[in-house]
Motif scaffolding. Structure first.
Motif, mmCIF file in Angstrom:
data_model
loop_
_atom_site.group_PDB
_atom_site.id
_atom_site.type_symbol
_atom_site.label_atom_id
_atom_site.label_comp_id
_atom_site.label_asym_id
_atom_site.label_seq_id
_atom_site.Cartn_x
_atom_site.Cartn_y
_atom_site.Cartn_z
ATOM 1 N N ARG A 1 51.230 44.275 8.577
ATOM 2 C CA ARG A 1 50.730 43.723 7.313
ATOM 3 C C ARG A 1 51.375 44.412 6.114
ATOM 4 N NH1 ARG A 1 45.358 41.073 7.231
ATOM 5 N NH2 ARG A 1 44.781 40.719 9.380
ATOM 6 N N GLY B 1 53.661 42.611 3.389
ATOM 7 C CA GLY B 1 53.154 42.592 2.020
ATOM 8 C C GLY B 1 54.098 43.236 1.020
ATOM 9 N N PHE C 1 53.652 36.897 2.452
ATOM 10 C CA PHE C 1 52.242 37.069 2.092
ATOM 11 C C PHE C 1 51.345 36.400 3.120
ATOM 12 C CE2 PHE C 1 53.211 37.716 -2.622
ATOM 13 C CZ PHE C 1 52.932 39.069 -2.557
ATOM 14 N N ALA C 2 51.722 35.215 3.560
ATOM 15 C CA ALA C 2 50.941 34.523 4.589
ATOM 16 C C ALA C 2 50.900 35.354 5.868
ATOM 17 C CB ALA C 2 51.527 33.142 4.863
ATOM 18 N N VAL D 1 48.423 38.126 5.401
ATOM 19 C CA VAL D 1 47.036 37.674 5.495
ATOM 20 C C VAL D 1 46.645 37.434 6.949
ATOM 21 C CG1 VAL D 1 45.482 35.760 4.929
ATOM 22 C CG2 VAL D 1 46.979 36.710 3.169
#
Length: 187
Positions: A31, A35, A84-85, A88
């Protein structure tokens, strides 16, 4: 014979998305990688669009010491949004996305290196863009492969366990037997 064919088609006996628990600590690494890289790309893309550079302009417009045009800015924002997806969603999706995009960034670096001084350089790449593409590609691949590949993965690693199911089962049985020997009253 059928087992050999199955082994050749699926050498690690595991799908990439079904053996890592969703709350595993490696998910945080995937992540963070997605990110941070996503933020970097979106900032670069937005700054490129703010300058109102032509979409396929191959002039010397620079943003954050990198050459850019409208097409590269939009592409950067789209890829940043994809990262970003991945951030998430997390888990093995983020890891796989980091690896795939890392490989694509490195391939893009090579392709754009070949197109530097040609009329086909529609993304207005210069050598610093090529180097940036290589660095981001390696960084994304590192974030995606962290704890997933290597010769010294610990035996409690879910990726190691998926690649070595027989040995993992033997170690689990030995650990269980050792626990029973230590506490004979729990038989």
């Amino acid at each position: 014979m059928a087992r050999r064919v199955q082994r050749a088609l699926h050498p690690v006996n595991a799908r990439l998305d079904d053996h890592l628990p969703t709350d595993h600590k490696l998910g945080q690494v995937y992540r963070v990688g997605a990110g941070l890289t996503g933020v970097l790309l979106v900032v670069f893309g937005v700054l490129g669009l703010v300058d109102r550079i032509g979409f396929f302009d191959t002039g010397g417009d620079t943003v954050l010491a990198l050459n850019t045009n409208g097409a590269l800015s939009v592409l950067s924002i789209c890829i940043g949004g994809l990262l970003f997806a991945g951030m998430v969603v997390g888990g093995t999706f983020a890891s796989t996305l980091n690896i795939v995009l890392g490989v694509l960034f490195i391939a893009s670096g090579f392709v754009n290196l070949a197109l530097l001084d040609t009329g086909l350089n529609v993304l207005a790449f210069k050598i610093q863009n090529v180097l940036f593409s290589f660095v981001v590609g390696v960084m994304l691949m590192w974030f995606g492969m962290y704890g997933r590949v290597g010769s010294a993965l610990p035996h409690d690693n879910p990726y190691w366990r998926a690649r070595h199911p027989e040995q993992a089962a033997r170690e689990d049985r030995a650990r269980l037997a050792q626990g029973r020997l230590a506490r004979p009253d729990t038989v």
